[in-house]
Scaffold this motif. Structure first.
Motif, PDB file in Angstrom:
ATOM      1  N   SER A  17       0.846  -1.191   0.000  1.00  0.00           N
ATOM      2  CA  SER A  17       0.000   0.000   0.000  1.00  0.00           C
ATOM      3  C   SER A  17       0.883   1.243   0.000  1.00  0.00           C
ATOM      4  O   SER A  17       1.867   1.326   0.725  1.00  0.00           O
ATOM      5  N   VAL A  18       0.514   2.197  -0.851  1.00  0.00           N
ATOM      6  CA  VAL A  18       1.196   3.484  -0.946  1.00  0.00           C
ATOM      7  C   VAL A  18       0.128   4.565  -0.835  1.00  0.00           C
ATOM      8  O   VAL A  18      -0.785   4.620  -1.666  1.00  0.00           O
ATOM      9  N   VAL A  19       0.216   5.397   0.188  1.00  0.00           N
ATOM     10  CA  VAL A  19      -0.717   6.510   0.360  1.00  0.00           C
ATOM     11  C   VAL A  19      -0.117   7.741  -0.304  1.00  0.00           C
ATOM     12  O   VAL A  19       1.039   8.102  -0.044  1.00  0.00           O
ATOM     13  N   VAL A  20      -0.913   8.383  -1.146  1.00  0.00           N
ATOM     14  CA  VAL A  20      -0.425   9.489  -1.960  1.00  0.00           C
ATOM     15  C   VAL A  20      -1.233  10.751  -1.659  1.00  0.00           C
ATOM     16  O   VAL A  20      -2.465  10.716  -1.655  1.00  0.00           O
ATOM     17  N   TYR A  54      -1.853  -1.422  -3.895  1.00  0.00           N
ATOM     18  CA  TYR A  54      -2.961  -0.510  -3.634  1.00  0.00           C
ATOM     19  C   TYR A  54      -2.403   0.912  -3.572  1.00  0.00           C
ATOM     20  O   TYR A  54      -1.599   1.233  -2.691  1.00  0.00           O
ATOM     21  N   LEU A  55      -2.832   1.763  -4.491  1.00  0.00           N
ATOM     22  CA  LEU A  55      -2.531   3.185  -4.418  1.00  0.00           C
ATOM     23  C   LEU A  55      -3.715   3.876  -3.759  1.00  0.00           C
ATOM     24  O   LEU A  55      -4.837   3.827  -4.277  1.00  0.00           O
ATOM     25  N   VAL A  56      -3.461   4.496  -2.634  1.00  0.00           N
ATOM     26  CA  VAL A  56      -4.518   5.145  -1.867  1.00  0.00           C
ATOM     27  C   VAL A  56      -4.440   6.641  -2.134  1.00  0.00           C
ATOM     28  O   VAL A  56      -3.469   7.300  -1.745  1.00  0.00           O
ATOM     29  N   ASP A  57      -5.455   7.165  -2.802  1.00  0.00           N
ATOM     30  CA  ASP A  57      -5.461   8.549  -3.251  1.00  0.00           C
ATOM     31  C   ASP A  57      -6.079   9.440  -2.175  1.00  0.00           C
ATOM     32  O   ASP A  57      -7.292   9.575  -2.084  1.00  0.00           O
ATOM     33  N   ASN A  58      -5.213  10.061  -1.379  1.00  0.00           N
ATOM     34  CA  ASN A  58      -5.681  11.038  -0.397  1.00  0.00           C
ATOM     35  C   ASN A  58      -5.831  12.435  -0.998  1.00  0.00           C
ATOM     36  O   ASN A  58      -6.221  13.367  -0.324  1.00  0.00           O
ATOM     37  N   GLY A  59      -5.501  12.556  -2.279  1.00  0.00           N
ATOM     38  CA  GLY A  59      -5.635  13.831  -2.969  1.00  0.00           C
ATOM     39  C   GLY A  59      -4.443  14.090  -3.863  1.00  0.00           C
ATOM     40  O   GLY A  59      -3.296  13.880  -3.454  1.00  0.00           O
ATOM     41  N   VAL A 107       3.925  -1.600   3.916  1.00  0.00           N
ATOM     42  CA  VAL A 107       3.552  -0.189   4.025  1.00  0.00           C
ATOM     43  C   VAL A 107       4.716   0.606   3.451  1.00  0.00           C
ATOM     44  O   VAL A 107       5.831   0.541   3.962  1.00  0.00           O
ATOM     45  N   LEU A 108       4.447   1.364   2.384  1.00  0.00           N
ATOM     46  CA  LEU A 108       5.518   2.006   1.627  1.00  0.00           C
ATOM     47  C   LEU A 108       5.205   3.470   1.376  1.00  0.00           C
ATOM     48  O   LEU A 108       4.084   3.820   1.002  1.00  0.00           O
TER      49      LEU A 108
END
Length: 281
Positions: A17-20, A54-59, A107-108
């Motif tokens: 997972s990468v939160v962006v 999983y790319l997590v698009d926080n904005g 977690v990356l």
């Protein structure tokens, strides 16, 4: 695409997972490319191993369709989780963690470059050490010098000196900071078991451990969520620093990112010390 898949049975494999949130485009492209190369090496070593990103698009997620097509070509299933707004770093990762069914979860950060053999060596280490539940790698900076991101339990003074004092003044506290940053133990050769706190920029878990911990504590919006999760991880598994696994980290501290980050840092520090105990000096 949006990830709306139903729960699935657990499978042998790796999820990432990468939160962006408004990433640096060039660095993010480097991160995805290095992740792809590391996954390609892993798939060569372990034929048929399922890998999910999983790319997590926080904005502010840019158009990454070309990069995802390249990852798909290497057998990596990619999903974008979007539409939730900026929910914070830990909660963003939790959106992926609750979906994953893999044995391992990474977690990356979007500012990490992975060595090509990083994932292969990490899973090999897990295979050889059944008691390891959370792995942290050797982490270098832009010049390839080690970043000391394993930590002993902090005091307020440690955090203030390391995060906010000018470099010239920090030298007066060199011995103190060296102890906090575990410079007596962390090097390029030796495995170190049970460092109290490890960095959230690269946390590789046995997913069963991560699920047992229910992921990150959602009360932290940004900062200290990795400190919290590290300390809780010791209750259910062993944490290990493995220098054979190597990455580069291009991130910066809160003080260099402006007043809003300083406020978030302070708010999260307050929550952390309230939960785990205050240490001043």
């Amino acid at each position: 695409m949006n990830d709306t898949s139903a729960p699935r049975a657990e499978i042998e494999g790796l999820s990432v997972s990468v939160v962006v949130y408004r990433p640096d485009l060039d660095q993010f492209a480097h991160t995805l490319a290095s992740l792809g190369a590391a996954c390609e090496a892993l798939c060569s070593a372990r034929r048929g191993l399922p890998i999910e990103l999983y790319l997590v698009d926080n904005g502010g997620l840019p158009d990454v369709s070309v990069a995802l097509d390249e990852l798909n070509a290497h057998g990596i299933a990619c999903a974008i989780i979007t539409g939730h707004g900026n929910v914070g770093y830990g909660r963003g990762h939790n959106l992926a963690i609750e979906r994953t069914v893999s044995h391992y979860h990474l977690v990356l950060n979007p500012d990490i470059d992975l060595d090509r053999e990083a994932l292969t060596k990490a899973l090999d280490f897990f295979d050889a050490h059944a008691d390891a539940g959370l792995l942290t790698p050797w982490i270098g900076d832009d010049q390839g010098h080690v970043q000391y991101l394993c930590r002993r339990y902090p005091t307020l003074l440690d955090l203030f000196v390391r995060g906010f004092l000018p470099a010239g003044v920090r030298k007066l506290f060199a011995q103190r900071l060296a102890r906090y940053e575990m410079r007596d133990l962390i090097n390029e050769r030796d495995v170190v078991w049970d460092p109290p706190i490890v960095s959230g920029c690269f946390m590789l878990f046995r997913a069963s451990v991560l699920k047992k911990l229910a992921g990150f504590d959602a009360r932290y919006f940004l900062y200290f969520e990795d400190y919290d999760l590290s300390l809780r991880a010791h209750d259910v598994a062993r944490v290990v620093y493995t220098p054979a696994v190597r990455v580069l980290h291009h991130g910066g501290g809160a003080a260099r990112k402006g007043s809003s980050h300083i406020r978030m840092f302070a708010a999260s520090a307050f929550k952390f010390f309230n939960r785990f105990g205050w240490k001043w000096l």
